[in-house]
Design a protein around this motif. Sequence first.
Motif, short mmCIF file in Angstrom:
data_model
loop_
_atom_site.label_atom_id
_atom_site.label_comp_id
_atom_site.label_asym_id
_atom_site.label_seq_id
_atom_site.Cartn_x
_atom_site.Cartn_y
_atom_site.Cartn_z
N SER A 1 28.10 70.87 -47.51
CA SER A 1 29.10 71.35 -46.55
C SER A 1 30.12 70.26 -46.28
CB SER A 1 28.44 71.72 -45.23
OG SER A 1 27.54 72.78 -45.44
N SER B 1 32.52 72.35 -41.21
CA SER B 1 31.76 73.59 -40.99
C SER B 1 31.78 74.50 -42.23
CB SER B 1 32.37 74.34 -39.80
OG SER B 1 33.72 74.65 -40.09
N ARG B 2 32.52 74.08 -43.27
CA ARG B 2 32.67 74.94 -44.45
C ARG B 2 31.61 74.59 -45.49
NH1 ARG B 2 35.27 75.01 -49.37
NH2 ARG B 2 35.86 72.82 -49.16
#
Lengths: 382, 322
Positions: B23, B26-27
């Motif tokens: 990650s 938050s992606r």
Amino acid sequence: MRSIHALLWVGRRRAAKDQRLAGVAILFPVVIMLLVGVLFGSNHPAPIGLIIKSNDQITQRLVSVLESSNSVSLHYYNNLPQMQDDILRGRVVAGVEIPQNFMSQVDEGKNPSIDLIAPAGQAPAITARTIVTAAVAVVSSEWTAALQASKKNHISLDKALAEAEKLTNSAETLISKKVSQQQSPFSYTAPSNLVLFVFITLLGASSAFVDTRKLGVFSRILAAPVRPISVVIGHMLGLFFLAIGQCVFLVVIGRVMLGVNFGDPLALGVLLVVLSLCAAGASTLLGTVAKSSEQAIAIGTVAGIALGMLGGCMWPTSIVGPAMAEFGHIAPQAWAMDAFVKLIYNGAGIGQILPDVLALLAFSVILVVISSTRLRHVISNK
Amino acid sequence: MKIEKVSGTGSLPVLECSHLVKSFASRKAVNDISFHIDQGECYGMLGPNGAGKTTTISIACGLLQKDSGEVKVNGKELNHKSILPKRDIGYVPQDLALYPELSASDNLRFFGKLYGLSGRDLEGRINETLETVGLIDRRDDRIESFSGGMKRRANIAAGLLHKPSLLVLDEPTVGVDPQSRNAILEAVQLLSNEGMAVLYTTHYMEEAERLCDRVGIIDKGQIVAEGTRRELVEQLGSLDRIRISVSGMHREGAEVLRKLQGVQEVIEIGDEIEVLIPQARLKLPSVIEALIENHLPLTSLEVVEPNLEAVFLALTGRELRD
């Protein structure tokens, strides 16, 4: 070791192909060294302005000592503005104002002070300063010795003074000879341009690092069986060797072509190593923070010149006033120049330049630690 | 066209990635990706820009720290701190990761030294590698004087120099002229045929179809489908199409073809007839025979198999180049 060796090899190959580097590292400093040396340096007696505010015996003696020096020629002024004007116009390289209380200072056993005004630092101005300082020391010693001899031996002060003068005449001649023999007109411009250009070259070299980073070469290097720390060491060693190579080249040019005596070889060697380490650290730090090679070149050039100014590479920090001179020591260049001046003008050894070397070493350690940490971070995160 | 493979040992996969997760803030760039590549196999990772291909191969090459999951190269675990397993990997990044001011041979010499090559061995490998990518006659020219395609080929050469068992290519043909693209694809095909495992990421469907034994379709950090081209197409349930021209007699031709066994649908499009049929290549003889028997003058014939573009579109609802 294998990867460090490979990185050093590729650094050498790239440096050899970089024509800009040859210009900045070799050509520019030599040209500027010569230019400044020829324009402002000379083996002729340095013309200095003199304002005398008293006609007492000790002042007359100081003037006669200065007149007898082969290294300076005196030009007399009645007022300070006129002398300052001539200094600015280059008619005299420095100005001395002997204050009215010069004699009373000596009488009181104080270390006498006189006002010395010097423009942007060139070798003749430094020579003038050295001669004037030495002359003041000689005259005040004579006077103090004569006073004591007169009291102790119950002889007249004039007689005692004549005896003291006989003793010091040889010392005075020695000072003049020593100064005139040792100082090349390039004695200040050679080390100052060395320091200035080592930083400009190394800071400019950070652009190559930014290019390498942008091209993704570090990712490929780290895809090989290579530890990030090896890349950091290899990169910094490459810069260090570039700096030390440039230093040695400029010292050789200064010594062989320009007749500059850089003093104690051991102390000089230590100074060059620490200076190169510091420049390598600064270069790596800039390489890791600059967003583009253009930005690295722009920041490197401006920072190199600005810190060079602060550090005494354009003029001695001694002429800018104590506060500014102190402030200038935020630049590592100032410590390097202090050490060079001590080596060249005072014949200092490693012991005398140790504080400057340690200060430079502290800069180096801080820069190397911060930049290597950043470098490791940058190469590991593309 | 694929050439027969030299070998496939059936033992350990050359590359095995299990449940990779990575990650950024938050992606989730990589979300539970698993795949393996055997010796001599060319595995294509097909997906649009930003799908997670480069992040996946950066983890697979030990360049990027993964949040979780496992990477094994020839059975040896690889992470961003590993050194030894990296000897088995030849990484060809998407960027032109070469020194432009140095010659092709100097660049290769540098990367060879990093892998411990030296002396005659290194010089020999430089020549062999440049021969493979068709740059031997430009070995002493600066990279900056090369065309875009030649730079890409030099980039591949740097990844091949140490004879890796796994070659990882990250979109090696982006921005390359057709001639150089062809040269690159031929070189990769040759290496795969010689037994090298290849991980090839691309968003060009034609390249994946031409090169890869198996393809993983990646989208939004996940492998949404995996298999041979045929398997993927079959997952989709699409049929092959045969496009036929019978000059001036397409109506009659359509009638004849409708009666053929296996034909699902016949569509008349202008002067052409399009026949929907499974495994069209196998049915070609009977199609041609039927047309000849009915004295229909066949002027052109083309087999159009369902492609990965269609599979991708069906699986993700997006075009590959979106």
